[in-house]
Design an enzyme around this catalytic site. Structure first.
Site, mmCIF file in Angstrom:
data_model
loop_
_atom_site.group_PDB
_atom_site.id
_atom_site.type_symbol
_atom_site.label_atom_id
_atom_site.label_comp_id
_atom_site.label_asym_id
_atom_site.label_seq_id
_atom_site.Cartn_x
_atom_site.Cartn_y
_atom_site.Cartn_z
ATOM 1 N N ARG B 71 39.596 34.887 40.938
ATOM 2 C CA ARG B 71 38.699 34.528 42.036
ATOM 3 C C ARG B 71 37.231 34.611 41.641
ATOM 4 O O ARG B 71 36.437 33.758 42.024
ATOM 5 C CB ARG B 71 38.998 35.345 43.277
ATOM 6 C CG ARG B 71 38.530 36.788 43.248
ATOM 7 C CD ARG B 71 38.941 37.466 44.512
ATOM 8 N NE ARG B 71 40.401 37.401 44.622
ATOM 9 C CZ ARG B 71 41.062 37.473 45.760
ATOM 10 N NH1 ARG B 71 40.411 37.586 46.882
ATOM 11 N NH2 ARG B 71 42.359 37.450 45.770
ATOM 12 N N THR B 72 36.857 35.623 40.867
ATOM 13 C CA THR B 72 35.449 35.719 40.492
ATOM 14 C C THR B 72 35.058 34.525 39.634
ATOM 15 O O THR B 72 34.034 33.883 39.858
ATOM 16 C CB THR B 72 35.179 37.042 39.755
ATOM 17 O OG1 THR B 72 35.602 38.117 40.578
ATOM 18 C CG2 THR B 72 33.704 37.209 39.454
ATOM 19 N N LYS B 99 40.119 38.131 16.489
ATOM 20 C CA LYS B 99 39.900 37.728 15.101
ATOM 21 C C LYS B 99 38.875 38.630 14.416
ATOM 22 O O LYS B 99 38.464 38.360 13.286
ATOM 23 C CB LYS B 99 39.414 36.275 15.045
ATOM 24 C CG LYS B 99 40.476 35.269 15.445
ATOM 25 C CD LYS B 99 39.883 33.868 15.500
ATOM 26 C CE LYS B 99 40.843 32.890 16.170
ATOM 27 N NZ LYS B 99 40.130 31.737 16.716
ATOM 28 N N ARG B 121 31.780 38.718 32.214
ATOM 29 C CA ARG B 121 32.661 39.817 32.625
ATOM 30 C C ARG B 121 33.216 40.459 31.362
ATOM 31 O O ARG B 121 33.664 39.769 30.433
ATOM 32 C CB ARG B 121 33.814 39.321 33.494
ATOM 33 C CG ARG B 121 34.880 40.416 33.657
ATOM 34 C CD ARG B 121 35.855 40.134 34.734
ATOM 35 N NE ARG B 121 35.222 40.256 36.031
ATOM 36 C CZ ARG B 121 35.930 40.307 37.172
ATOM 37 N NH1 ARG B 121 37.234 40.252 37.154
ATOM 38 N NH2 ARG B 121 35.310 40.409 38.318
ATOM 39 N N HIS B 151 29.283 45.579 39.596
ATOM 40 C CA HIS B 151 29.741 44.244 39.965
ATOM 41 C C HIS B 151 28.782 43.789 41.057
ATOM 42 O O HIS B 151 29.136 43.725 42.237
ATOM 43 C CB HIS B 151 31.190 44.310 40.452
ATOM 44 C CG HIS B 151 31.874 42.981 40.513
ATOM 45 N ND1 HIS B 151 31.202 41.786 40.328
ATOM 46 C CD2 HIS B 151 33.172 42.646 40.734
ATOM 47 C CE1 HIS B 151 32.069 40.786 40.435
ATOM 48 N NE2 HIS B 151 33.263 41.284 40.688
#
Lengths: 425, 341
Positions: B71-72, B99, B121, B151
């Site tokens: 959703r974000t 990697k 994020r 947040h």
């Protein structure tokens, strides 16, 4: 070779000397302190120390030189050169190299490399258990014969208390010194800073005070039971000082040291996720810092060390919790310690004692003094000179210090090792 | 080690405008109100037939998600598109880092593609700060959640939702319930509520889910719902992650639900007109009863709608601040260094 150091303020806590005079060195050893040369003495070389402090070379109880194993972070040659530039003439190295210092060959390799570089006396600390695994006893006697001056399991866990007890009993048999860097594995497993208001605010996993105090308590009880010669390295909590004080009152002969950054910084300084302050043990609360400073004054803490941990640049280039802990500290040990004098916590001779005689006594060395007859390990520094901490000024490969870019007061001018000039500005 | 003022100023231009949006902490009530007002105007616009403004036309926004999110990510994507930006979504959680590439290298690579804004994020607290400080000072960085730290857009959309329903913050009592310890949402909400002048901020949780010294953020701590919910105007439930049951933090979901799950019975302790919020995704029967989640006092779906508007507001404000700043840059790291320490 005769060297005379002229006109400096000579501070030697062992002899309670604090006077302006000349220091006469003869064939690598201290000959005399005075205003006139001893009879028949001719100086080959003269060092002008007017307005400078002349003191015993510093003794640093805990450093990582990174060699063997992590030479991208530091080498014995680079880090011992940095030590000499910091006025250090003797240092102890961590057994947590790769391979680990649990065989005589590794201990000898470190000393050979150090001797080749020729900057400082490097005394390895051996691993208490094989591979620092905390299970099987390392060959302590053989390691001692190969030059190890003490033993530690570093910050790696000794989960099995019986194994720890056996290790201490064995060390006690041969009167070996065991250094505890107390940290409970479970309580410190995920954390990256002190568990307190700052960690709560920043959402960083905390390492509670109990991570140290639980382990200090367990070790003190086993020290008492076994009678082993014991020392606690780099304490970070006020409560640890209280525990050690209480044990000493019961007659236990334990000593302790503190890393200089724990005397100056605290968790509140970890602003904006500044990874240069990521260090283990973590910077604790202002109250802990006050307790440590008090412990220094009352002599529960009889030495200050650098806990030098050089890192390569990328080790600190990540979000705080993902960076490697450690502060590069050899070259800032003296100037940062001088802040304690400026802050009027202790007098200069007392401070010099914490950096020279104090650590020498813990190790049972006869150095750390300017008494006649001992090897001439000498530090000459200008207490008023300022310098800026940066890539150009630091010789260490590790530029990872929270004081990077800062201007510090107190600069080493010259370091002598056994009467030989190993560093001169 | 830089002085605290430097870090407080990191997301602001010298004139006090947003140039990054990393955390609520340290921002002024005026600025937060400006975000809410700007968002309000976008709320109206989002209800129109044509849902697009040209504020970010010609700009490229990269959504860098080092941690999974639905959703974000989608609301940030929609927000950027409604501002007319070009959008690049990158799910990096499994590609580069596995990697062995460092975060810094990943960011440098993306910077070379000339993006104008990074929406980030990351699972590590402080990741957004790290990126804004060390990697891409000229790119606007929007924090879409960093570890347990912050947040901020979620907190602001919650503030917008509260303001829409309650008008003013001054007389409000707000309770935040559940896993405070691991919650970046809770930390940002606490800062936002305090700055906007909420009357009382409460947290309700067992000690295992509360950070030590949480009171220092200006909250009252409760461990029982019956006392903590009494007379509150807003109840914010937090998501409880299932992984928490595998450690010694909680014995079971059912025990948590019986003690802290928001049921109609427990909601009765709050004021009769109290609203119920949740940042989602919700665990029905773990932290909230379905009848409450779907009930008349739930504003959970309003939150989602407001999320797009708030993100549009923050993105447009940061972009204009960043543009002004690059024209007249003055507050540099070197000038901030002092010799005081």
């Amino acid at each position: 070779m005769n060297i005379v150091i002229e006109g400096g303020r000579i501070i030697d806590p062992a002899q309670k000397i604090d006077t302006v005079a000349n220091l006469y060195i003869h064939q690598g050893t201290i000959l005399a302190i005075g205003h006139e040369p001893p009879e028949g003495y001719f100086a080959d070389d003269t060092l002008d120390a007017r307005n400078k402090i002349v003191c015993p070379g510093l003794i640093d109880l805990f450093t990582h030189l990174r060699e063997p194993g992590a030479t991208q972070k530091g080498s014995i040659a680079s880090e011992t050169a940095a030590a000499a530039a910091g006025g250090i003439t003797t240092l102890l190295t961590s057994p947590a190299t790769s391979p680990i210092v649990d065989t005589p060959a590794v201990a000898e390799l470190i000393q050979d490399r150090a001797a080749d570089a020729g900057f400082v006396r490097v005394l390895p600390i051996g691993a208490l258990t094989r591979g620092l695994q905390g299970e099987q006893l390392a060959p302590l006697h053989a390691l001692t014969r190969s030059g190890c001056v003490a033993f530690t399991n570093a910050r790696l866990p000794m989960v099995d208390s019986l194994a720890l007890l056996r290790c201490l009993e064995y060390a006690a048999t041969f009167d070996l010194l065991v250094i505890f860097q107390a940290q409970d594995a479970g309580l410190s497993r995920k954390g990256c800073m002190h568990d307190g208001a700052s960690s709560a605010r920043m959402g960083l996993e905390g390492i509670p005070e109990a991570a140290e105090t639980i382990e200090v308590s367990r070790c003190l009880l086993l020290i008492e039971q076994t009678g082993v010669r014991a020392h606690f390295g780099q304490l970070s909590c006020e409560r640890s000082i209280q525990l050690i004080d209480a044990a000493r009152k019961r007659g236990l002969q334990v000593t302790a040291d503190v890393a200089i950054h724990h005397l100056l910084l605290c968790d509140e300084d970890v602003n904006g996720f500044d990874s240069s302050l990521h260090v283990q043990p973590p910077l604790r609360s202002p109250l802990d810092r006050a307790g440590l400073r008090q412990g220094l004054v009352t002599d529960t803490l009889s030495a200050i060390c650098s806990d030098h941990q050089p890192l390569d640049v990328i080790a600190k280039q990540a979000p705080f919790s993902e960076t490697e802990p450690g502060i590069s500290g050899l070259e800032t040990l003296l100037p940062l310690s001088l802040k304690l004098v400026e802050q009027k916590l202790i007098e200069l001779p007392q401070l010099i004692e914490k950096l020279t005689l104090g650590p020498a006594k813990i190790l049972g060395l006869d150095s750390g003094t300017l008494q006649s007859g001992v090897q001439a390990d000498v530090c000459i520094f200008d207490p008023e000179a300022t310098w800026t901490v940066n890539d150009q000024s630091l010789l260490s490969m590790g530029k990872n210090t929270p004081y990077y870019g800062h201007s510090l007061k107190g600069r080493v001018d010259c370091t002598l090792l056994g009467g030989r000039i190993v560093f001169k500005r | 080690m830089l002085p605290k003022e430097y870090y407080d100023a990191i997301q602001l231009t010298p004139e006090g405008q947003l140039k990054h949006f990393l955390t609520i902490e340290g921002l002024s009530p005026l600025l937060l109100t400006e975000i809410l007002d700007t968002a309000d105007s976008f709320v109206d616009m989002n209800a129109q037939q044509v849902k697009k403004v040209p504020l970010l036309r010609g700009k490229t926004v990269a959504n860098l998600f080092f941690e999974a999110s639905t959703r974000t990510l989608s609301t940030f994507e929609l927000a950027a598109k409604r501002l007319s930006a070009d959008v690049l979504n990158l799910n990096i959680s499994t590609s580069s880092t596995s990697k062995g590439e460092t975060l810094k290298d990943t960011l440098m690579t993306l910077q070379a593609m000339h993006c104008d804004m990074f929406v980030v994020r990351h699972s590590a607290s402080g990741a957004a700060h790290f990126i804004a400080q060390h990697v891409t000072p000229d790119v606007a960085v929007i924090n879409a959640g960093d570890g347990r730290h912050a947040h901020p857009t979620q907190a602001m959309l919650d503030m917008l939702t509260i303001r829409q329903h309650k008008g003013d913050f001054k007389n409000l009592k707000v309770a935040i319930v559940g896993d405070i310890l691991h919650s970046r949402v809770a930390r940002s909400e606490i800062h936002a509520l305090r700055i906007l002048g909420a009357n009382e901020i409460r947290v309700i949780a067992p000690a295992t889910l509360l950070p030590k010294h949480i009171e220092s953020l200006g909250v009252k701590v409760f461990t029982e719902m019956s006392r903590g919910l009494r007379d509150v105007d807003v109840v914010i439930m937090l998501r409880l992650q299932r992984e928490r049951m595998q450690t010694a933090l909680l014995p079971s979901e059912s025990e948590f639900y019986s003690l802290y799950g928001l049921t109609e019975n427990k909601l009765a302790y709050a004021k009769p007109d109290a609203i119920v919020m949740h940042p989602g995704p919700i665990n029905r029967g773990v932290e909230i009863e379905s009848r409450v989640a779907d009930g008349p006092r739930s504003v959970i779906l309003n939150q989602v709608t407001n999320g797009i508007a708030v993100r549009m507001a923050v993105m447009s404000m940061a972009m204009s601040g960043q543009q002004l700043n690059t024209q007249s840059s003055s507050f540099t790291e070197s000038s901030a260094r002092t010799e005081s320490l």
